[in-house]
Design a protein around this motif. Structure first.
Motif, PDB file in Angstrom:
ATOM      1  N   UNK A   1       8.015 -15.483   0.125  1.00  0.00           N
ATOM      2  CA  UNK A   1       9.212 -15.553   0.053  1.00  0.00           C
ATOM      3  C   UNK A   1       9.787 -14.170   0.306  1.00  0.00           C
ATOM      4  N   UNK A   2      10.926 -14.582   0.569  1.00  0.00           N
ATOM      5  CA  UNK A   2      11.996 -12.895   0.575  1.00  0.00           C
ATOM      6  C   UNK A   2      12.463 -12.993  -0.691  1.00  0.00           C
ATOM      7  N   UNK A   3      12.794 -12.222  -0.980  1.00  0.00           N
ATOM      8  CA  UNK A   3      13.040 -11.609  -2.350  1.00  0.00           C
ATOM      9  C   UNK A   3      13.871 -10.033  -2.707  1.00  0.00           C
ATOM     10  N   UNK A   4      14.668  -9.632  -4.078  1.00  0.00           N
ATOM     11  CA  UNK A   4      15.259  -8.829  -3.531  1.00  0.00           C
ATOM     12  C   UNK A   4      14.517  -8.198  -4.665  1.00  0.00           C
ATOM     13  N   UNK A   5      15.207  -6.635  -4.908  1.00  0.00           N
ATOM     14  CA  UNK A   5      14.811  -6.303  -6.514  1.00  0.00           C
ATOM     15  C   UNK A   5      15.648  -6.176  -7.152  1.00  0.00           C
ATOM     16  N   UNK A   6      15.273  -6.931  -8.560  1.00  0.00           N
ATOM     17  CA  UNK A   6      16.731  -7.080  -9.968  1.00  0.00           C
ATOM     18  C   UNK A   6      17.056  -5.169  -9.873  1.00  0.00           C
ATOM     19  N   UNK A   7      15.470  -4.999 -10.550  1.00  0.00           N
ATOM     20  CA  UNK A   7      15.229  -3.765 -11.852  1.00  0.00           C
ATOM     21  C   UNK A   7      14.268  -2.917 -11.220  1.00  0.00           C
ATOM     22  N   UNK A   8      13.285  -1.663 -11.051  1.00  0.00           N
ATOM     23  CA  UNK A   8      12.168  -1.140 -10.826  1.00  0.00           C
ATOM     24  C   UNK A   8      12.937   0.303 -11.683  1.00  0.00           C
ATOM     25  N   UNK A   9      11.551   0.568 -12.563  1.00  0.00           N
ATOM     26  CA  UNK A   9      11.067   1.604 -12.986  1.00  0.00           C
ATOM     27  C   UNK A   9       9.637   2.213 -12.488  1.00  0.00           C
ATOM     28  N   UNK A  10       9.898   3.599 -12.458  1.00  0.00           N
ATOM     29  CA  UNK A  10       8.816   4.373 -11.640  1.00  0.00           C
ATOM     30  C   UNK A  10       8.836   5.128 -12.635  1.00  0.00           C
ATOM     31  N   UNK A  11       7.463   5.801 -13.066  1.00  0.00           N
ATOM     32  CA  UNK A  11       6.295   7.112 -13.968  1.00  0.00           C
ATOM     33  C   UNK A  11       5.721   7.010 -13.078  1.00  0.00           C
ATOM     34  N   UNK A  12       5.181   8.336 -13.172  1.00  0.00           N
ATOM     35  CA  UNK A  12       4.250   9.124 -13.718  1.00  0.00           C
ATOM     36  C   UNK A  12       3.436   9.587 -14.429  1.00  0.00           C
ATOM     37  N   UNK A  13       1.817  10.167 -14.165  1.00  0.00           N
ATOM     38  CA  UNK A  13       1.231  10.589 -15.016  1.00  0.00           C
ATOM     39  C   UNK A  13       0.338  11.306 -14.479  1.00  0.00           C
ATOM     40  N   UNK A  14       0.189  12.944 -14.613  1.00  0.00           N
ATOM     41  CA  UNK A  14      -0.848  14.031 -14.271  1.00  0.00           C
ATOM     42  C   UNK A  14      -2.494  13.555 -14.319  1.00  0.00           C
ATOM     43  N   UNK A  15      -3.143  13.262 -12.925  1.00  0.00           N
ATOM     44  CA  UNK A  15      -4.748  13.129 -14.006  1.00  0.00           C
ATOM     45  C   UNK A  15      -5.485  14.804 -13.610  1.00  0.00           C
ATOM     46  N   UNK A  16      -5.960  15.292 -14.798  1.00  0.00           N
ATOM     47  CA  UNK A  16      -6.421  16.511 -14.651  1.00  0.00           C
ATOM     48  C   UNK A  16      -7.166  16.300 -13.183  1.00  0.00           C
ATOM     49  N   UNK A  17      -8.522  15.449 -13.293  1.00  0.00           N
ATOM     50  CA  UNK A  17      -9.723  15.142 -12.030  1.00  0.00           C
ATOM     51  C   UNK A  17      -8.957  15.459 -11.429  1.00  0.00           C
ATOM     52  N   UNK A  18      -8.385  14.535 -11.437  1.00  0.00           N
ATOM     53  CA  UNK A  18      -7.321  14.619  -9.416  1.00  0.00           C
ATOM     54  C   UNK A  18      -7.096  16.033  -8.973  1.00  0.00           C
ATOM     55  N   UNK A  19      -5.985  16.348 -10.160  1.00  0.00           N
ATOM     56  CA  UNK A  19      -5.904  18.081  -9.949  1.00  0.00           C
ATOM     57  C   UNK A  19      -6.106  18.991  -9.229  1.00  0.00           C
ATOM     58  N   UNK A  20      -8.122  19.069  -9.804  1.00  0.00           N
ATOM     59  CA  UNK A  20      -8.971  19.322  -9.404  1.00  0.00           C
ATOM     60  C   UNK A  20      -9.564  19.750  -8.289  1.00  0.00           C
ATOM     61  N   UNK A  21      -9.756  18.382  -8.006  1.00  0.00           N
ATOM     62  CA  UNK A  21     -10.043  17.247  -6.842  1.00  0.00           C
ATOM     63  C   UNK A  21      -9.393  18.431  -5.144  1.00  0.00           C
ATOM     64  N   UNK A  22      -8.026  17.922  -6.357  1.00  0.00           N
ATOM     65  CA  UNK A  22      -7.265  18.085  -4.763  1.00  0.00           C
ATOM     66  C   UNK A  22      -7.167  19.978  -4.357  1.00  0.00           C
ATOM     67  N   UNK A  23      -7.007  20.918  -5.639  1.00  0.00           N
ATOM     68  CA  UNK A  23      -7.494  21.862  -5.459  1.00  0.00           C
ATOM     69  C   UNK A  23      -8.295  22.308  -5.155  1.00  0.00           C
TER      70      UNK A  23
END
Length: 306
Positions: free
Chosen positions: A260-282
C-alpha cells in the motif's frame, strides 16, 4: 652516506645475490605470518564470543531526547531481540482509554516469531567465514606459497572489512524500513498496520525508528492544487486549533509499505549504544588494520607494490 659491497661483484652475480636475499626475506615473512594468523584467529574468536547467545543478554534503554515521545527498552541476546517494552506519546497515535501512552510489547509466547537483527547475523557469518579462511591457510594450504598466502589474506581482509561495515551501518546494510517491515506477530497485541517499527545497527548502536503511517487517498499525489489532499486537511486542522503536522525528513515522500502507498505522519528516532557491539567494532577495526599491514609487507617483498 652510502654502503657498498667489497670486493665488487660482477653484475650477474650481484643480481643472483639480490634474488637470494629477497627469497630469504620472503621465507622469513611467510614464516612470521603464521604467527600473525594465530593472533588474528584469537581476535576473531573474541569477537564471536561477544555475539554469543548468552543470558541474560544486553538490556538497552531507549529514550527520545528532550521529549516523552518514546521511552522503553529492548534486550538483545546474540543476534536476536528477545524482550522489549516501548511507550509512545505521539499526537498521531492516541493511547487506549485509561492510558497515557501507546504501548508496544514484545510477545513472550513461544509461538511468536523470532526477531533477528540481519546485520548481526551477517557479522557472525562473516566472522565464522574469516575463521575458516585462517584454518584453511594454516592447516590445508602451502604456507610457503606466497601467492596462496596473499590470496587468503585478501579474502580475510574483505570479510573483516565487510563485518565492520555491517556494524557501522548505512542504508545498504541497515535496509529500507518500507521494504523489510517487521512481523506484526512479534508484538502482543500485534503491531497495527498504521505503525512502522524499524530496529537496526549504526555505529555499533541500536537505532529504533518508529513511524505512524496513513494511507494515500486517491489522487493525493496531485500537485496541481495546493489546497488538495493532505495539504488541505493540514490547513483545516491548524485553522481549528489542532496540532500542526510533525516536521521530519520524510514529510513529502510516498512509500510502498506492505503493498500500500503510505505517507509518514510522525517519525521518532532514538539510539542506544551497545557496549558489546562497540567493543566488537573496535576489535574488527584493529584486525582489519593488521591484515592490511601484513598484505602491504607481503606485496612489497613480492614486488607487487610497484
Amino acid at each position: 652516506m652510502s654502503t657498498a659491497v667489497w670486493p665488487l661483484l660482477p653484475p650477474e652475480q650481484l643480481v643472483k645475490e639480490e634474488e637470494a636475499s629477497l627469497a630469504r626475506e620472503l621465507a622469513w615473512l611467510l614464516s612470521s605470518l603464521q604467527e600473525t594468523l594465530t593472533s588474528l584467529k584469537s581476535g576473531l574468536e573474541e569477537c564471536i564470543a561477544l555475539l554469543a547467545p548468552q543470558q541474560p543478554g544486553s538490556t538497552l534503554v531507549l529514550s527520545s531526547l528532550r521529549s516523552e515521545s518514546l521511552k522503553g527498552f529492548v534486550t538483545r541476546v546474540g543476534t536476536t531481540i528477545i524482550k522489549g517494552d516501548i511507550h509512545l506519546r505521539l499526537p498521531s497515535l492516541p493511547p487506549p482509554r485509561g492510558s497515557l501512552t501507546y504501548k508496544l510489547t514484545f510477545s513472550s509466547s513461544p509461538a511468536a516469531p523470532t526477531f533477528y537483527l540481519p546485520q548481526l547475523r551477517s557479522v557472525r557469518k562473516l566472522i565464522n567465514e574469516s575463521l575458516d579462511v585462517i584454518d584453511v591457510t594454516t592447516w590445508t594450504g602451502d604456507a610457503k606459497d606466497a601467492n596462496f598466502i596473499s590470496g587468503q589474506l585478501h579474502l580475510l581482509f574483505d570479510n573483516i572489512q565487510e563485518a565492520r561495515q555491517a556494524l557501522q551501518g548505512g542504508e545498504e546494510v541497515q535496509g529500507r524500513w518500507w521494504e523489510s517491515p517487521i512481523d506484526e506477530g512479534i508484538f502482543d497485541p500485534p503491531l497495527p498496520a498504521t505503525i512502522s517499527f524499524h530496529l537496526s545497527v549504526s555505529e555499533a548502536s541500536l537505532v529504533l525508528c518508529v513511524r505512524t503511517l496513513e494511507p494515500m487517498a486517491p489522487n493525493a499525489n496531485s500537485t496541481s492544487d495546493p489546497f488538495s489532499g493532505f495539504n488541505f486537511r493540514d490547513r483545516l486542522a491548524v485553522a481549528i486549533g489542532a496540532s500542526r503536522r510533525s516536521e521530519h525528513d520524510e514529510n513529502n515522500e510516498v512509500f510502498l509499505h506492505k503493498g500500500h502507498e503510505v505517507k509518514v505522519k510522525e517519525k521518532v528516532r532514538v539510539e542506544s549504544g551497545d557496549p558489546s557491539l562497540m567493543a566488537m567494532m573496535a576489535k574488527l577495526s584493529a584486525l582489519e588494520h593488521n591484515v592490511a599491514l601484513s598484505l602491504k609487507a607481503l606485496d612489497i617483498v613480492m614486488g607487487k607494490d610497484e
